[in-house]
Scaffold this motif. Structure first.
Motif, PDB file in Angstrom:
ATOM      1  N   THR A   5       0.833  -1.204   0.000  1.00  0.00           N
ATOM      2  CA  THR A   5       0.000   0.000   0.000  1.00  0.00           C
ATOM      3  C   THR A   5       0.866   1.252   0.000  1.00  0.00           C
ATOM      4  O   THR A   5       0.593   2.222  -0.718  1.00  0.00           O
ATOM      5  N   LEU A   6       1.925   1.238   0.808  1.00  0.00           N
ATOM      6  CA  LEU A   6       2.832   2.387   0.855  1.00  0.00           C
ATOM      7  C   LEU A   6       3.520   2.612  -0.493  1.00  0.00           C
ATOM      8  O   LEU A   6       3.644   3.754  -0.958  1.00  0.00           O
ATOM      9  N   TYR A   9       1.162   4.147  -2.897  1.00  0.00           N
ATOM     10  CA  TYR A   9       0.962   5.560  -2.568  1.00  0.00           C
ATOM     11  C   TYR A   9       2.141   6.398  -3.052  1.00  0.00           C
ATOM     12  O   TYR A   9       1.947   7.486  -3.615  1.00  0.00           O
ATOM     13  N   VAL A  13       1.585   9.396  -5.701  1.00  0.00           N
ATOM     14  CA  VAL A  13       1.883  10.770  -5.303  1.00  0.00           C
ATOM     15  C   VAL A  13       3.022  11.347  -6.139  1.00  0.00           C
ATOM     16  O   VAL A  13       2.995  12.517  -6.529  1.00  0.00           O
ATOM     17  N   LEU A 134      -6.261  10.500  -0.090  1.00  0.00           N
ATOM     18  CA  LEU A 134      -5.665   9.828   1.064  1.00  0.00           C
ATOM     19  C   LEU A 134      -6.544   8.739   1.676  1.00  0.00           C
ATOM     20  O   LEU A 134      -6.023   7.669   2.022  1.00  0.00           O
ATOM     21  N   PHE A 137      -6.108   5.045   0.942  1.00  0.00           N
ATOM     22  CA  PHE A 137      -4.951   4.291   1.427  1.00  0.00           C
ATOM     23  C   PHE A 137      -4.990   4.078   2.940  1.00  0.00           C
ATOM     24  O   PHE A 137      -4.086   3.452   3.492  1.00  0.00           O
ATOM     25  N   GLN A 147      -1.497   6.585  10.542  1.00  0.00           N
ATOM     26  CA  GLN A 147      -1.462   6.409   9.098  1.00  0.00           C
ATOM     27  C   GLN A 147      -1.452   7.760   8.383  1.00  0.00           C
ATOM     28  O   GLN A 147      -0.720   7.951   7.407  1.00  0.00           O
ATOM     29  N   TYR A 148      -2.250   8.703   8.873  1.00  0.00           N
ATOM     30  CA  TYR A 148      -2.242  10.045   8.290  1.00  0.00           C
ATOM     31  C   TYR A 148      -0.881  10.719   8.484  1.00  0.00           C
ATOM     32  O   TYR A 148      -0.378  11.397   7.582  1.00  0.00           O
ATOM     33  N   LEU A 151       1.555   9.126   5.941  1.00  0.00           N
ATOM     34  CA  LEU A 151       1.304   9.579   4.577  1.00  0.00           C
ATOM     35  C   LEU A 151       1.663  11.049   4.407  1.00  0.00           C
ATOM     36  O   LEU A 151       2.127  11.459   3.339  1.00  0.00           O
ATOM     37  N   ILE A 154       5.463  11.173   4.053  1.00  0.00           N
ATOM     38  CA  ILE A 154       5.844  10.671   2.728  1.00  0.00           C
ATOM     39  C   ILE A 154       5.534  11.715   1.661  1.00  0.00           C
ATOM     40  O   ILE A 154       6.362  11.995   0.780  1.00  0.00           O
ATOM     41  N   SER A 155       4.349  12.310   1.730  1.00  0.00           N
ATOM     42  CA  SER A 155       3.944  13.309   0.732  1.00  0.00           C
ATOM     43  C   SER A 155       4.880  14.510   0.749  1.00  0.00           C
ATOM     44  O   SER A 155       5.330  14.970  -0.305  1.00  0.00           O
TER      45      SER A 155
END
Length: 209
Positions: A5-6, A9, A13, A134, A137, A147-148, A151, A154-155
């Motif tokens: 999943t990561l 993403y 992105v 978002l 995911f 999780q937020y 992400l 990462i973003s």
């Protein structure tokens, strides 16, 4: 959140963020006209806007913006007007080659930071994008907040890498091209910002659904 999943993403992105939006154009212009130090402040401002937008999505602001026509219109027009202002600034910015004794006096690091931050926060498309993107995911069976946070980090990291590439490209152009070419690059960025402002002014909430 599992590794597959990561990775998905990260790929998604990266594909979205490499396109030349307002933040990327600012990074390019800062790198060319003001040097990497000033550009790094602008990159930091844009990264902070990513973190704040994703935090707002986690708190439900994205849904509020989607539901409120008045709030959406306010943010949209503020963002469009600010992009037009930045286009005017870039159009009038002086350009000189490094070989001509260029010194970055057009902008300060602080100004670049807040300029990029305001650009990110005043663009409702960014908030609506994260609000729609978002949650796909997020795994509800696990704790949502971490999780937020993951992400968001990462973003922001991917955005920094992309903007750094644009800034380095601008700096390389400054070293290789004439002042006339650099003026053309600045004014091309200004023209693209105008087009983005016009596109933002025509943007409707229904397009994000």
């Amino acid at each position: 959140m599992d590794v597959s999943t990561l990775l998905l993403y990260v790929v998604a992105v990266s594909a979205v963020m490499m396109t030349p939006g307002p933040s990327m154009l600012l990074a390019l212009s800062n790198g060319a006209s003001n040097g990497m130090r000033v550009a790094s402040f602008g990159i930091a401002g844009a990264a902070l806007s990513d973190l704040l937008l994703i935090g707002a999505v986690g708190c439900g602001l994205g849904a509020l913006l989607q539901a409120s026509e008045q709030l959406f219109s306010l943010v949209k027009w503020v963002g469009a007007v600010y992009l037009l202002y930045l286009a005017w600034v870039l159009w009038r910015a002086p350009t000189r080659m490094i070989s001509e004794g260029y010194k970055p006096t057009v902008a300060t690091g602080r100004a670049a930071f807040f300029r990029a931050l305001i650009v990110g926060l005043s663009n409702p498309k960014g908030l609506l994008f994260f609000a729609a993107f978002l949650p796909q995911f997020i795994q509800p069976a696990e704790s949502v907040a971490p999780q937020y946070v993951l992400l968001a980090i990462i973003s922001a990291s991917i955005d920094c890498i992309m903007m750094l590439a644009y800034a380095l490209g601008g700096r390389l152009a400054m070293r290789r091209f004439s002042a006339r070419v650099m003026q053309w690059i600045n004014r091309s960025c200004a023209g693209m910002l105008v087009l983005l402002a016009l596109g933002l002014s025509l943007y409707r909430r229904q397009q994000s659904q």
